[in-house]
Design an enzyme around this catalytic site. Sequence first.
Site, PDB file in Angstrom:
ATOM      1  N   TYR A  51      26.677  39.701  34.130  1.00  0.00           N
ATOM      2  CA  TYR A  51      28.083  39.957  34.459  1.00  0.00           C
ATOM      3  C   TYR A  51      28.554  41.287  33.853  1.00  0.00           C
ATOM      4  CZ  TYR A  51      33.110  39.076  35.004  1.00  0.00           C
ATOM      5  OH  TYR A  51      34.439  39.173  35.340  1.00  0.00           O
ATOM      6  N   SER A  54      36.091  44.322  34.550  1.00  0.00           N
ATOM      7  CA  SER A  54      36.308  43.292  33.539  1.00  0.00           C
ATOM      8  C   SER A  54      36.166  43.918  32.164  1.00  0.00           C
ATOM      9  CB  SER A  54      35.257  42.187  33.696  1.00  0.00           C
ATOM     10  OG  SER A  54      35.288  41.326  32.576  1.00  0.00           O
TER      11      SER A  54
HETATM   12  N1  LIG Z   1      40.706  36.083  35.136  1.00  0.00           N
HETATM   13  C1  LIG Z   1      40.178  36.868  34.238  1.00  0.00           C
HETATM   14  O1  LIG Z   1      40.485  36.779  33.044  1.00  0.00           O
HETATM   15  C2  LIG Z   1      39.191  37.914  34.642  1.00  0.00           C
HETATM   16  C3  LIG Z   1      38.560  38.614  33.632  1.00  0.00           C
HETATM   17  C4  LIG Z   1      37.687  39.608  33.989  1.00  0.00           C
HETATM   18  C5  LIG Z   1      37.471  39.912  35.316  1.00  0.00           C
HETATM   19  N2  LIG Z   1      38.071  39.200  36.294  1.00  0.00           N
HETATM   20  C6  LIG Z   1      37.784  39.566  37.684  1.00  0.00           C
HETATM   21  O2  LIG Z   1      38.816  39.135  38.572  1.00  0.00           O
HETATM   22  C7  LIG Z   1      38.248  39.012  39.882  1.00  0.00           C
HETATM   23  C8  LIG Z   1      38.490  37.670  40.534  1.00  0.00           C
HETATM   24  O3  LIG Z   1      39.635  37.028  40.119  1.00  0.00           O
HETATM   25  P1  LIG Z   1      40.311  35.866  41.036  1.00  0.00           P
HETATM   26  O4  LIG Z   1      41.175  35.097  40.120  1.00  0.00           O
HETATM   27  O5  LIG Z   1      40.907  36.467  42.250  1.00  0.00           O
HETATM   28  O6  LIG Z   1      39.027  34.990  41.398  1.00  0.00           O
HETATM   29  P2  LIG Z   1      38.545  34.076  42.617  1.00  0.00           P
HETATM   30  O7  LIG Z   1      37.298  33.415  42.117  1.00  0.00           O
HETATM   31  O8  LIG Z   1      39.655  33.215  43.099  1.00  0.00           O
HETATM   32  O9  LIG Z   1      38.085  35.110  43.717  1.00  0.00           O
HETATM   33  C9  LIG Z   1      38.918  35.665  44.708  1.00  0.00           C
HETATM   34  C10 LIG Z   1      38.283  35.465  46.059  1.00  0.00           C
HETATM   35  O10 LIG Z   1      37.004  36.110  46.142  1.00  0.00           O
HETATM   36  C11 LIG Z   1      36.299  35.465  47.185  1.00  0.00           C
HETATM   37  N3  LIG Z   1      34.882  35.821  47.195  1.00  0.00           N
HETATM   38  C12 LIG Z   1      33.899  35.408  46.378  1.00  0.00           C
HETATM   39  N4  LIG Z   1      32.712  35.928  46.753  1.00  0.00           N
HETATM   40  C13 LIG Z   1      32.957  36.718  47.817  1.00  0.00           C
HETATM   41  C14 LIG Z   1      32.156  37.524  48.656  1.00  0.00           C
HETATM   42  N5  LIG Z   1      30.815  37.608  48.482  1.00  0.00           N
HETATM   43  N6  LIG Z   1      32.742  38.226  49.656  1.00  0.00           N
HETATM   44  C15 LIG Z   1      34.084  38.132  49.876  1.00  0.00           C
HETATM   45  N7  LIG Z   1      34.893  37.351  49.133  1.00  0.00           N
HETATM   46  C16 LIG Z   1      34.344  36.647  48.113  1.00  0.00           C
HETATM   47  C17 LIG Z   1      36.576  33.985  46.930  1.00  0.00           C
HETATM   48  O11 LIG Z   1      36.408  33.210  48.105  1.00  0.00           O
HETATM   49  C18 LIG Z   1      38.019  33.991  46.418  1.00  0.00           C
HETATM   50  O12 LIG Z   1      38.950  33.595  47.397  1.00  0.00           O
HETATM   51  C19 LIG Z   1      36.742  39.225  39.720  1.00  0.00           C
HETATM   52  O13 LIG Z   1      36.383  40.543  40.039  1.00  0.00           O
HETATM   53  C20 LIG Z   1      36.534  38.944  38.248  1.00  0.00           C
HETATM   54  O14 LIG Z   1      35.332  39.494  37.748  1.00  0.00           O
HETATM   55  C21 LIG Z   1      38.911  38.206  35.973  1.00  0.00           C
END
Ligand SMILES: NC(=O)c1ccc[n+]([C@@H]2O[C@H](COP(=O)([O-])OP(=O)(O)OC[C@H]3O[C@@H](n4cnc5c(N)ncnc54)[C@H](O)[C@@H]3O)[C@@H](O)[C@H]2O)c1
Length: 261
Positions: free
Chosen positions: A165, A154
């Site tokens: 975080y 991130s």
């Molecule tokens: N969207 C943004 O602007 C942004 C910015 C910075 C970082 N991120 C990073 O993007 C990633 C997630 O994005 P996303 O949109 O796919 O989110 P999301 O919340 O939809 O997560 C993807 C999947 O992760 C699964 N998950 C959660 N905890 C888990 C665990 N302990 N074991 C296995 N699976 C698990 C959830 O069930 C979900 O289906 C993260 O690493 C987040 O830190 C996003």
Amino acid sequence: MARLDGKVVLISGGGADGPPGPGETVAIGNGRAAAILCAREGASVMVTDRSLDLAAQTADLIRAEGGAAEAMAADVLSEANCRDAVAATVRRFGKLQLLVNNVGIVVGGNLLTTTAEQFDLMMAVNVRGHFFMMKYAVPEMKAAGGGAIVNVSSAAAARGAGVTYGASKAALNILTRTVAVEHARDGIRANTVMPAYIDSTINRRLMGDRSSRATLQVPLKRQGTPWELAEAIVFLLCDQSSFITGVDLIVDGGALATYPM
Ligand SMILES: NC(=O)c1ccc[n+]([C@@H]2O[C@H](COP(=O)([O-])OP(=O)(O)OC[C@H]3O[C@@H](n4cnc5c(N)ncnc54)[C@H](O)[C@@H]3O)[C@@H](O)[C@H]2O)c1
């Protein structure tokens, strides 16, 4: 010839846990978009998630487009689940060359309000889970003659953004760089992507309306899409980036480059 033809990829957090965006019939998050784009580029995809339903939705979307995918439940809090996810990938597809660790959560508040339990959970999911996945995937990549890893970090790794975080994502960056150095000799590359302001499920779930208003701070004046982040992930997985390892690729519309006035 597609960029990932003949490759097998394992993705953690390959579901999408949140509401669909405008115009979407199925919610697209960063993990789901990466899994689908890998399949469109020719890879066979093992989609893992702590929710089997969410993983299965992604695998169904891939198969509906004619791609190869399998879904399984794996919670990265469990070392055994991570080991089993790698073993199941090799059993199903015969090898493993590519790993995308997309799992990431946000819990806790500031220094004074965050509990020890919240701190430990954040580190266990956002750092230790990636450590487990890489620990079991790397020997299989060596056996396959090389591979590539992309960990989803991130922009918070570079700025104060939540007391646990940002710290967890900064730890993930140096963990990734270390793996890149230790396993370069095995033909394995390891990089992170550092997203911010992506209109994905995690942001929609946690920020709702505030996520689109926050784009005032983004030089490109809009949110990114999970597909734009997935393009960066596929680039780092494929041979077009064959001399790139140990880097953190910022995907944030220029947010980290600017000094808010
Ligand atoms: N969207 C943004 O602007 C942004 C910015 C910075 C970082 N991120 C990073 O993007 C990633 C997630 O994005 P996303 O949109 O796919 O989110 P999301 O919340 O939809 O997560 C993807 C999947 O992760 C699964 N998950 C959660 N905890 C888990 C665990 N302990 N074991 C296995 N699976 C698990 C959830 O069930 C979900 O289906 C993260 O690493 C987040 O830190 C996003």
